[in-house]
Design a protein around this motif. Structure first.
Motif, PDB file in Angstrom:
ATOM      1  N   ASP A  17     -40.313 -25.254 -30.601  1.00  0.00           N
ATOM      2  CA  ASP A  17     -40.033 -25.127 -29.163  1.00  0.00           C
ATOM      3  C   ASP A  17     -38.786 -24.281 -29.017  1.00  0.00           C
ATOM      4  OD1 ASP A  17     -41.870 -26.415 -27.546  1.00  0.00           O
ATOM      5  OD2 ASP A  17     -41.142 -28.389 -28.196  1.00  0.00           O
ATOM      6  N   ILE A  18     -38.917 -23.156 -28.352  1.00  0.00           N
ATOM      7  CA  ILE A  18     -37.736 -22.299 -28.239  1.00  0.00           C
ATOM      8  C   ILE A  18     -37.100 -22.486 -26.871  1.00  0.00           C
ATOM      9  CG2 ILE A  18     -36.855 -19.946 -28.364  1.00  0.00           C
ATOM     10  CD1 ILE A  18     -39.135 -19.377 -30.321  1.00  0.00           C
ATOM     11  N   ASP A  19     -35.870 -22.894 -26.913  1.00  0.00           N
ATOM     12  CA  ASP A  19     -35.097 -23.190 -25.728  1.00  0.00           C
ATOM     13  C   ASP A  19     -34.784 -21.905 -24.964  1.00  0.00           C
ATOM     14  OD1 ASP A  19     -31.799 -24.209 -25.137  1.00  0.00           O
ATOM     15  OD2 ASP A  19     -33.608 -25.170 -24.357  1.00  0.00           O
ATOM     16  N   GLY A  20     -34.861 -21.948 -23.634  1.00  0.00           N
ATOM     17  CA  GLY A  20     -34.535 -20.772 -22.833  1.00  0.00           C
ATOM     18  C   GLY A  20     -33.108 -20.295 -23.060  1.00  0.00           C
ATOM     19  N   GLU A  21     -32.200 -21.245 -23.264  1.00  0.00           N
ATOM     20  CA  GLU A  21     -30.793 -20.907 -23.517  1.00  0.00           C
ATOM     21  C   GLU A  21     -30.637 -20.111 -24.817  1.00  0.00           C
ATOM     22  OE1 GLU A  21     -27.662 -21.288 -22.005  1.00  0.00           O
ATOM     23  OE2 GLU A  21     -29.109 -21.446 -20.359  1.00  0.00           O
ATOM     24  N   PHE A  22     -31.433 -20.535 -25.811  1.00  0.00           N
ATOM     25  CA  PHE A  22     -31.389 -19.878 -27.134  1.00  0.00           C
ATOM     26  C   PHE A  22     -31.764 -18.394 -26.980  1.00  0.00           C
ATOM     27  CE2 PHE A  22     -33.480 -19.133 -31.392  1.00  0.00           C
ATOM     28  CZ  PHE A  22     -32.366 -19.362 -32.178  1.00  0.00           C
ATOM     29  N   ILE A  23     -32.819 -18.141 -26.201  1.00  0.00           N
ATOM     30  CA  ILE A  23     -33.255 -16.752 -25.982  1.00  0.00           C
ATOM     31  C   ILE A  23     -32.190 -15.980 -25.187  1.00  0.00           C
ATOM     32  CG2 ILE A  23     -35.038 -15.264 -24.971  1.00  0.00           C
ATOM     33  CD1 ILE A  23     -37.031 -17.556 -25.351  1.00  0.00           C
ATOM     34  N   LYS A  24     -31.675 -16.638 -24.145  1.00  0.00           N
ATOM     35  CA  LYS A  24     -30.663 -15.988 -23.296  1.00  0.00           C
ATOM     36  C   LYS A  24     -29.450 -15.575 -24.120  1.00  0.00           C
ATOM     37  CE  LYS A  24     -31.080 -17.841 -18.745  1.00  0.00           C
ATOM     38  NZ  LYS A  24     -30.643 -19.006 -18.008  1.00  0.00           N
ATOM     39  N   ASN A  25     -29.071 -16.471 -24.993  1.00  0.00           N
ATOM     40  CA  ASN A  25     -27.912 -16.215 -25.835  1.00  0.00           C
ATOM     41  C   ASN A  25     -28.130 -15.008 -26.752  1.00  0.00           C
ATOM     42  OD1 ASN A  25     -25.382 -17.045 -26.212  1.00  0.00           O
ATOM     43  ND2 ASN A  25     -25.863 -18.529 -27.837  1.00  0.00           N
ATOM     44  N   ILE A  26     -29.341 -14.905 -27.296  1.00  0.00           N
ATOM     45  CA  ILE A  26     -29.658 -13.761 -28.165  1.00  0.00           C
ATOM     46  C   ILE A  26     -29.628 -12.482 -27.330  1.00  0.00           C
ATOM     47  CG2 ILE A  26     -31.433 -12.698 -29.625  1.00  0.00           C
ATOM     48  CD1 ILE A  26     -32.339 -15.584 -30.319  1.00  0.00           C
ATOM     49  N   GLN A  27     -30.228 -12.589 -26.141  1.00  0.00           N
ATOM     50  CA  GLN A  27     -30.291 -11.432 -25.245  1.00  0.00           C
ATOM     51  C   GLN A  27     -28.891 -10.924 -24.906  1.00  0.00           C
ATOM     52  OE1 GLN A  27     -33.232 -11.905 -22.284  1.00  0.00           O
ATOM     53  NE2 GLN A  27     -33.488  -9.688 -22.460  1.00  0.00           N
ATOM     54  N   LYS A  28     -28.016 -11.877 -24.651  1.00  0.00           N
ATOM     55  CA  LYS A  28     -26.648 -11.538 -24.278  1.00  0.00           C
ATOM     56  C   LYS A  28     -25.936 -10.771 -25.394  1.00  0.00           C
ATOM     57  CE  LYS A  28     -23.480 -14.694 -23.589  1.00  0.00           C
ATOM     58  NZ  LYS A  28     -23.234 -16.116 -23.360  1.00  0.00           N
ATOM     59  N   ASN A  29     -26.278 -11.103 -26.617  1.00  0.00           N
ATOM     60  CA  ASN A  29     -25.589 -10.475 -27.751  1.00  0.00           C
ATOM     61  C   ASN A  29     -26.346  -9.302 -28.365  1.00  0.00           C
ATOM     62  OD1 ASN A  29     -23.259 -12.192 -27.874  1.00  0.00           O
ATOM     63  ND2 ASN A  29     -24.685 -13.820 -28.429  1.00  0.00           N
ATOM     64  N   MET A  30     -27.386  -8.842 -27.672  1.00  0.00           N
ATOM     65  CA  MET A  30     -28.144  -7.701 -28.207  1.00  0.00           C
ATOM     66  C   MET A  30     -27.286  -6.448 -28.157  1.00  0.00           C
ATOM     67  SD  MET A  30     -31.329  -8.267 -29.201  1.00  0.00           S
ATOM     68  CE  MET A  30     -32.446  -6.936 -28.835  1.00  0.00           C
ATOM     69  N   PRO A  31     -27.259  -5.678 -29.257  1.00  0.00           N
ATOM     70  CA  PRO A  31     -26.484  -4.434 -29.209  1.00  0.00           C
ATOM     71  C   PRO A  31     -27.215  -3.371 -28.395  1.00  0.00           C
ATOM     72  CG  PRO A  31     -27.623  -4.626 -31.306  1.00  0.00           C
ATOM     73  CD  PRO A  31     -27.936  -5.878 -30.536  1.00  0.00           C
ATOM     74  N   GLU A  32     -26.504  -2.309 -28.121  1.00  0.00           N
ATOM     75  CA  GLU A  32     -27.103  -1.191 -27.397  1.00  0.00           C
ATOM     76  C   GLU A  32     -28.218  -0.576 -28.258  1.00  0.00           C
ATOM     77  OE1 GLU A  32     -24.989   2.507 -25.117  1.00  0.00           O
ATOM     78  OE2 GLU A  32     -24.324   2.028 -27.113  1.00  0.00           O
ATOM     79  N   MET A  33     -29.351  -0.248 -27.649  1.00  0.00           N
ATOM     80  CA  MET A  33     -30.466   0.338 -28.387  1.00  0.00           C
ATOM     81  C   MET A  33     -30.247   1.850 -28.574  1.00  0.00           C
ATOM     82  SD  MET A  33     -32.703  -1.912 -29.255  1.00  0.00           S
ATOM     83  CE  MET A  33     -31.389  -3.021 -29.556  1.00  0.00           C
TER      84      MET A  33
END
Ligand SMILES: [Zn+2]
Length: 486
Positions: free
Chosen positions: A289-305
């Motif tokens: 079960d993937i928590d929405g917060e977990f995804i948000k946190n990853i998204q927040k720390n994504m580097p510039e593409m």
């Protein structure tokens, strides 16, 4: 007949987690055989897998980078097949519910326009061990050994979508792979070193008469780990398939191997389908079960593409696009450039010196920029010296080479090696007199209006000063002396 090509990749990428996917064994390339193993990754009875959270994090990062939908609920499945490097008799993979689905990757197509390649799914699975044959091939070997160090290293499989903009040529295939590798390196989930088996491809290729809608039978070429071999195999296979169709033959749906020596593909076996593997949910692992917060946190720390970075660098520093594309190919190079740009104003010169001179040094020494001894601050100082005419390009290259070897700053090297430019007019006059007295014929030539002889004198002065004469001052001096002629 005119045929069109359809190419799709399944790319396996080894994630650079510290530990394996379901146990605490270290992921260590080049360790002695079977030194990084435990009951879990060697499939001992009763050993139970525990999922590595970091590997899930990395899978989601890949999904976000490739604009996928992230499945909030996901599941691992057993893919059953027997092979000596697979001690459990099955591989833990994902089947019905992978972590990521329905994404895309934008490339530049052969027509120069953006082309949105469909990504069907990204799933996480464990790698198998490695067989080491006593001879170069299995058939000619007396025995084979198995190394389980690789067994259960997290492997991300990125599967292209046949029905949403598959690749249309060998060139687009290369562009896709390069872009995919670049993105995976940018998001720092894998080093994607092909020679270390961290980026391996199965490639599907079929052809059909141009304009037709259906798909021809697909041929899969397995386990390719060199871009060059992939391109060679595709070229060979496209030619082979069109010859079969021209001769009114049938193309078999099969798996083929690329023979690297003969540069041809050879039939290996008929292609297996999903039912052959008898997938079923792994009862040892609970659903994820993937928590929405977990995804948000990853998204927040994504580097510039990479694409965003290209646009930003063009805008911020005014560097031509062709150079920016080279600078941004590798994230560490673009970081190096941007670091330099924060220290010096002449960004155009910095870019061109990185591309022409620093790349050459890195290539010759076969080291990546992050291992280079030159700091961005020192590199920028050299660029400033060049811009302000403190050193000539020729001296600059000597200094850069020394910086590369020793890690010393350009100012220290210039001082130590006596490479300071010669600016002083009296000294330059003397050198010019010497050059003229050694080559008396040039005076007559200059009087006859031969400007070439002026260049000859400039060359002589540079030679005498080992490139240290300030070229601007030399030109001024010659202009003054031969004003009437020049
Ligand atoms: Zn283990």
């Amino acid at each position: 007949m005119d045929y069109e090509t359809i190419i799709c990749f399944e790319t396996h990428v080894e994630l650079k987690t510290k530990t394996k996917l379901f146990c605490n064994c270290l992921v260590k390339y080049g360790a002695p055989p079977n030194s990084q193993v435990c009951p879990v990754c060697t499939g001992q009875p009763g050993a139970l897998p525990v999922l590595n959270k970091k590997a899930v994090d990395y899978s989601i990062r890949a999904g976000l980078a490739l604009d996928c939908t992230i499945n909030r609920r996901s599941q691992f499945a057993r893919k059953n097949y027997f092979y000596p490097d697979l001690p459990k008799g099955y591989q833990i993979s994902q089947y019905e519910r992978p972590f990521c689905e329905d994404g895309y990757l934008e490339i530049t197509g052969d027509d120069g326009l953006p082309y949105i390649v469909g990504i069907k799914r990204i799933h996480l699975e464990e790698d198998a061990g490695k067989l080491v044959h006593s001879s170069s091939t299995f058939k000619t070997s007396d025995y084979s050994l198995v190394d389980y160090n690789r067994s259960s290293i997290p492997l991300l499989e990125i599967v292209m979508d046949h029905e949403r903009n598959p690749l249309r040529s060998v060139n687009e295939a290369r562009v896709y792979l390069e872009k995919l590798r670049q993105i995976l390196r940018y998001i720092e989930i894998s080093d994607c070193m092909l020679e270390k088996g961290q980026f391996r491809c199965d490639v599907n290729v079929s052809i059909r008469p141009r304009g037709s809608q259906g798909f021809g039978n697909r041929v899969e070429i397995k386990n390719m780990s060199s871009f060059k071999y992939i391109m060679d195999a595709l070229q060979y296979e496209i030619k082979r398939q069109s010859e079969v169709l021209e001769a009114h033959g049938n193309i078999n749906q099969e798996t083929r191997l690329f023979d690297e020596k003969k540069r041809i593909t050879l039939a290996m076996r008929s292609k297996e389908d999903a039912p052959d593997y008898r997938y079923f949910p792994d009862p040892d692992l609970v659903e994820v079960d993937i928590d929405g917060e977990f995804i948000k946190n990853i998204q927040k720390n994504m580097p510039e593409m990479p694409d965003q970075r290209v646009n930003r660098i063009i805008e911020a520093y005014g560097i031509p696009k062709n150079e920016v594309l080279i600078l941004t190919k590798n994230k560490n190079i673009s970081d190096f450039f941007e670091n330099c740009a924060s220290f010096c104003n002449d960004r155009k010169r910095a870019s061109s010196w990185i591309i022409k001179d620093l790349f050459k040094l890195l290539n010759d020494a076969s080291i990546p920029v992050e291992k280079c001894l030159i700091s961005p601050r020192d590199f920028s100082l050299l660029i400033t010296f060049l811009s302000e005419g403190h050193v000539t390009d020729k001296i600059g290259r000597i200094v850069l080479e020394e910086m590369f070897k020793t890690g010393e700053g350009p100012d220290a090297i210039i001082e130590k090696r006596g490479l300071k430019p010669i600016d002083d007019s009296d000294t330059l006059e003397k050198i010019l007199d010497e050059a003229i007295s050694e080559n008396p014929e040039v005076l007559a030539q200059i009087k006859m209006g031969m400007t070439k002889s002026i260049n000859f004198l400039i060359g002589q002065m540079m030679k005498k000063t080992e490139g240290r004469a300030n070229p601007k001052k030399v030109r001024e001096l010659l202009h003054k002396r031969f004003r009437k002629v020049v």
